[in-house]
Design an enzyme around this catalytic site. Structure first.
Site, PDB file in Angstrom:
ATOM      1  N   GLU A 169       0.827  -1.214   0.000  1.00 21.83           N
ATOM      2  CA  GLU A 169       0.000   0.000   0.000  1.00 21.83           C
ATOM      3  C   GLU A 169       0.867   1.272   0.000  1.00 21.83           C
ATOM      4  O   GLU A 169       0.717   2.120   0.868  1.00 21.83           O
ATOM      5  CB  GLU A 169      -0.953  -0.010   1.194  1.00 21.83           C
ATOM      6  CG  GLU A 169      -1.897  -1.193   1.183  1.00 21.83           C
ATOM      7  CD  GLU A 169      -3.037  -1.080   2.192  1.00 21.83           C
ATOM      8  OE1 GLU A 169      -2.985  -0.210   3.063  1.00 21.83           O
ATOM      9  OE2 GLU A 169      -3.996  -1.879   2.080  1.00 21.83           O
ATOM     10  N   GLU A 196      -6.869  -7.845  -0.917  1.00 26.77           N
ATOM     11  CA  GLU A 196      -7.553  -7.779   0.382  1.00 26.77           C
ATOM     12  C   GLU A 196      -9.011  -7.434   0.177  1.00 26.77           C
ATOM     13  O   GLU A 196      -9.351  -6.266  -0.058  1.00 26.77           O
ATOM     14  CB  GLU A 196      -6.887  -6.746   1.308  1.00 26.77           C
ATOM     15  CG  GLU A 196      -5.504  -7.159   1.775  1.00 26.77           C
ATOM     16  CD  GLU A 196      -4.910  -6.224   2.826  1.00 26.77           C
ATOM     17  OE1 GLU A 196      -5.645  -5.388   3.381  1.00 26.77           O
ATOM     18  OE2 GLU A 196      -3.690  -6.348   3.081  1.00 26.77           O
TER      19      GLU A 196
END
Ligand SMILES: *[C@@H]1O[C@H](CO)[C@@H](O)[C@H](O)[C@H]1NC(C)=O
Ligand SMILES: *[C@@H]1O[C@H](CO)[C@@H](O)[C@H](O)[C@H]1NC(C)=O
Ligand SMILES: *[C@@H]1O[C@H](CO)[C@@H](O)[C@H](O)[C@H]1NC(C)=O
Ligand SMILES: *[C@@H]1O[C@H](CO)[C@@H](O)[C@H](O)[C@H]1NC(C)=O
Ligand SMILES: *[C@@H]1O[C@H](CO)[C@@H](O)[C@H](O)[C@H]1NC(C)=O
Ligand SMILES: *[C@@H]1O[C@H](CO)[C@@H](O)[C@H](O)[C@H]1NC(C)=O
Ligand SMILES: *[C@@H]1O[C@H](CO)[C@@H](O)[C@H](O)[C@H]1NC(C)=O
Length: 861
Positions: free
Chosen positions: A180, A248
């Site tokens: 991320e 995710e």
């Protein structure tokens, strides 16, 4: 059958087959030459005990997964530069081997920055103190240590032949670098330089399986950029030659000590997952599948406000923190996974053709003319209204915010909004702490002397500097700089002289300690007395005496920041400390005073939570256990609760601190009551799942302690002589501590006639946990019942035989199935024509198994 046969025939050649690398194109991953649909689930080896790993992996497989996902946790592995620990809960190789033995693939997210609500985002604290280091940027020392660790892990996996490219049973099919980073690139001001370096660095490691970067739209070829979010359908990788990967898919959400429990209704997760495949996705990973526990001091803070994450990492996941299946979440996603698997071939061979079926209705069709295979998804994105759509001349009813899956373009086997799965209701069954002999006796005496009561030994921390101060300094020092994260605790103490002519001494007017802290929680003491607790800025009324007054502040940090730009530089500790209310109006600023510092608690330094320190004189056995006394350590020798139910230490009578069993740190506890956030409901089923999800949309437990029970793995207990140690900071009553057993005692289901399933018939399935049976039917109604598990009510229509049919099918069984149709009940009994869709709602009690009951009875006789 066919499969088994071909396997046997190929067996002699397997050893000479040269494994191919895992490759990809715009449609999917290609493993050993075959396209695969990947259904993955996250299990962090560090958050559950190794004893539970095989069961966790088995539950994932049974839940329809073909892949396990885990991060690699750098800071528990490289504890000092070049000093590695891969033992016990850190045994990554053993974990991967178990995945391999289960015949599953593995996604290895090396990071090594991982975030993950893990202390310091997984980066070792020592790295921060290597001069010139800045995490996640163009810092030579950061890049050096990062590459060294990545290489270490890659080589470790290569040695075991764990990469799919190394042999036919290598489970690792994907590896992740960084985590991320895309949305933070701008803050670091290094453009793509760092992420490009990271991509080139890992590609050079020659692992033969693709590397991914999640949330990094700029990922350099051939690294694949992937999405993490509540929804993944909107995402497009940065090249048409890269497959759409959802690393995710959030099954729930994390919880901090300040917040209630966030839930994601399973209907919305299934909707999101179906939409992802509808829009061309081919790799999904449910994060978390089994969240587990942030044991010890491993939990980290979240985002810029640096909120502390609780010890539980339950995540409202399909398997709960204690390892019990959470229904309907587990059941509904398992059914979705099985439905998707029926569609695997058509989905993988072509991109879907998107079709419009109405103003807010759409669909996707995969049609393989050559094989005659056809798959369709029918979608209603309207978040309020039902819709009836016509597809290939047949009409289909779609509830709001739902997707129907038709593996043959004709029959619906699954609809995301129609939950056939049962619901389980867990209970924490309290059990008093029982004293235990320090050593195990003969088998007959193993129960110990039950007449003796539990003895609490006590050790009282001194307020303020308990030894020689670690250092003295004018002004404040950052907490991390002082402790280097060896402890949560740092004492700051100073003193002030008060002139005996000072006005407030005479007229009794108030003086206040004004605190401004960057902290999770601090405790303030004046002249040795506890004055108050604060989570940041506070004005605490105090009383001062003439002459010298000691001001001591115990600051506590519950896990270092784990995410955000430059998170490693975020400071902790005091910003300002002032005294207000001196009669002449002066505010005395103590911020530049001389402060004494003490790192950690005396009890920590003595290691008094270790069972070995039992008799060395530090612990005292007082005639009366002190209660509600700040800064007190308690210790008792307790019995392991009977049976196999998972155990949670009930801390409701305590304030804040930490607990250990047999020297292992269970974790930090804090009974602080949570804020009200969003729509708080009593029961998840009351939440409206229709429409775009936000975590505030479905919460429970507002105003209750964020975490009351603390998981103690069964494997931490000994047959007898278990040392339980609790350190209480604010004041609590240890005599009311309980070891509660987590147990599923109620199962419910509510299924309508038109609920599809893979077998083609709407069916109620009830299943108690292993070794338990359905002992009572508390509610059963075939007709138009309403309400939720625990509050079902009969509706206008109720079949009189409802209870007897269900009892006949289910009583005294571990599980049962009842088809939801009039055929299951006597025909004709439902008088009065109705167009209402009939439903069967059942609430049942799971009792202990008959065998156990009998043996319990003989024991008492
Ligand atoms: C890999 O592919 C080869 C060639 O198609 C095949 O013979 C072999 O069985 C495959 N191996 C595995 C483990 O699937
Ligand atoms: C990226 O690296 C190049 C080559 O070293 C350098 O010229 C450039 O200034 C760097 N970009 C940024 C934004 O730091
Ligand atoms: C697999 O990838 C490695 C590393 O990129 C490469 O050296 C090797 O030739 C590849 N093997 C096959 C069978 O493509
Ligand atoms: C739908 O019905 C029409 C008219 O009866 C027919 O021509 C067409 O082939 C049918 N389509 C399908 C997909 O069955
Ligand atoms: C006010 O009282 C404080 C504390 O006694 C003292 O240090 C200070 O000099 C006083 N200020 C004035 C203006 O009298
Ligand atoms: C108690 O044990 C601790 C740790 O083993 C040790 O540091 C301490 O000195 C001992 N205290 C006494 C009084 O022996
Ligand atoms: C569904 O239920 C009906 C009525 O009991 C039965 O006739 C039929 O065989 C069932 N279908 C399947 C696929 O089990």
């Amino acid at each position: 059958m066919k499969l088994a046969l071909s396997f046997i025939l190929l067996l002699p050649f397997l050893s000479i087959v040269v494994a191919e690398n895992v490759t990809y194109d715009g449609r999917s991953l290609i493993i050993n030459g075959t396209r695969r649909l990947i259904v993955s689930t996250t299990i962090h080896y560090t958050r559950i005990m190794p004893e539970m790993w095989p069961e966790a992996i088995r539950l994932a497989k049974e839940g329809g997964a073909n892949t396990i996902d885990t991060y690699v946790f750098w800071n528990i592995h490289e504890i000092e530069p070049d000093i590695y620990n891969f033992a016990g809960r850190n045994d990554l190789v053993r974990f991967v081997k178990l995945v391999q033995e289960a015949g599953l693939f593995l996604m290895l997210r090396i990071g090594p920055f991982i975030g993950a609500e893990w202390n310091y985002g997984g980066i070792p604290v020592w790295l921060h103190y290597i001069p010139g280091t800045a995490f996640r940027t163009e810092s030579a020392s950061f890049k050096y240590y990062m590459e060294k660790f990545v290489t270490y892990i890659v080589n470790m996996m290569k040695r075991e032949k764990f990469f799919a490219s190394q042999g036919e049973t290598g489970p690792i099919i994907l590896a992740q670098i960084e985590n991320e980073y895309g949305h933070l690139q701008g803050f670091y001001g290094v453009g793509h330089n760092y992420s490009d370096w990271a991509a080139r660095m890992v590609v050079s490691k020659d692992i033969g399986v693709p590397w991914i970067m999640c949330r990094e739209g700029d990922a350099l070829d051939p690294v694949i950029d992937t999405v993490n979010d509540f929804y993944g359908d909107y995402y497009h990788p940065n090249s048409v030659n890269k497959p759409k990967i959802w690393t995710e898919a959030w099954t729930g959400w994390i919880q901090t000590h300040y917040e209630p429990v966030f839930h994601r209704p399973t209907q919305d997760l299934a909707f999101a997952a179906a939409r992802f495949f509808q829009k061309g996705g081919s790799v999904i990973n449910y994060y978390m599948f089994y969240g587990g526990t942030n044991f010890g001091r491993t939990s980290g803070g979240t985002s810029a406000n640096n909120f502390a994450v609780i010890t539980s990492y339950d995540y409202d996941a399909p398997v709960d923190e204690y390892g019990l299946l959470r229904y309907p979440n587990y059941g509904h996603i398992k059914e979705f996974n099985e439905a998707i698997k029926l569609c695997e071939n058509p989905i993988l061979t072509a991109k879907p053709t998107q079709i419009s079926l109405g103003p807010q209705q759409e669909g996707a069709v995969w049609s393989n003319v050559a094989s005659g295979e056809c798959v369709a998804f029918l979608v209603n994105v309207d978040d309020k209204k039902d819709a009836t759509v016509v597809f290939r001349n047949a009409s289909y009813h779609l509830p709001p915010w739902s997707v129907s899956i038709l593996p043959d373009c004709k029959n619906v086997v699954f609809n995301t909004a129609k939950v056939s799965s049962q619901t389980t209701v867990p209970e924490m069954v309290p059990e008093d702490l029982k004293p235990s002999p320090e050593q195990c006796m003969e088998e007959n005496d193993a129960g110990g002397d039950s007449s003796s009561s539990l003895k609490w030994q006590v050790f009282e921390e001194k307020v303020g500097i308990w030894g020689e101060p670690d250092f003295v300094k004018n002004g404040f020092m950052d907490q991390l700089a002082a402790t280097r994260d060896t402890t949560d605790y740092l004492w700051y103490t100073t003193s002030i002289d008060v002139n005996e002519n000072e006005g407030f001494l005479k007229d009794g007017s108030q003086v206040a300690l004004e605190l401004q802290f960057q902290t999770h929680c601090l405790h303030a003491f004046v002249n040795g007395e506890f004055k108050g607790t604060s989570t940041g800025d506070a004005t605490i009324p105090i009383v001062l005496k003439p002459g010298r007054n000691d001001i001591s502040i115990l600051n506590t940090i519950l896990g270092l920041p784990s995410v955000g730009p430059f998170f490693e530089w975020r400071r902790g500790g005091p910003i300002n400390v002032k005294l207000a209310g001196f009669r002449n109006g002066t505010v005395i600023d103590l911020s530049t005073s001389s402060w004494k510092y003490q790192i950690g608690l005396e009890g920590e330094h003595l290691g008094i939570y270790k069972p070995e320190t039992t008799n060395n004189g530090t612990w005292k056995l007082p005639p009366q256990v002190p209660k509600m006394k700040p800064l007190t350590w308690y210790k008792a020798t307790v019995e392991e609760p009977s049976g196999n139910d998972p155990i949670g230490l009930d801390m409701i009578s305590m304030g804040k601190g930490s607990a250990w069993l047999n020297g292992q740190q269970i974790g930090r506890y804090w009974l602080k009551r949570s804020n009200r956030v969003g729509t708080c409901v009593g029961h998840v089923e009351e939440c409206d799942y229709r429409g775009q999800y936000a975590r505030e949309r479905c919460t429970t437990g507002c105003g209750e302690p964020a975490q009351r029970w603390y998981h103690i793995p069964r494997s931490w207990f000994k047959p007898c002589g278990n040392t339980l140690v609790v350190f209480e900071e604010q004041g609590g009553d240890p005599t009311r501590l309980k070891l509660s057993k987590r147990r599923i005692s109620t199962v419910c289901a509510s299924v309508a006639e038109d609920y599809p399933n893979l077998q083609g018939n709407a069916t109620v399935h009830l299943k108690c946990p292993k070794n338990r049976h359905i002992s009572r039917i508390r509610f059963a109604s075939f007709g138009t019942p309403t309400g939720f598990c625990g509050s079902f009510k009969k509706g206008d229509y109720h079949h009189p035989d409802s209870a007897s049919v269900v009892e006949k099918a289910c009583l005294n069984k571990n599980g049962c199935a009842i088809q939801v149709s009039e055929e299951s009940f006597n025909k004709g009994m439902l008088t009065g024509a109705t167009s209402a869709t009939m439903r069967l709602a059942v609430e049942a009690t799971c009792g202990s198994s008959k065998g156990n009951l009998r043996s319990q009875m003989t024991q008492t006789n």
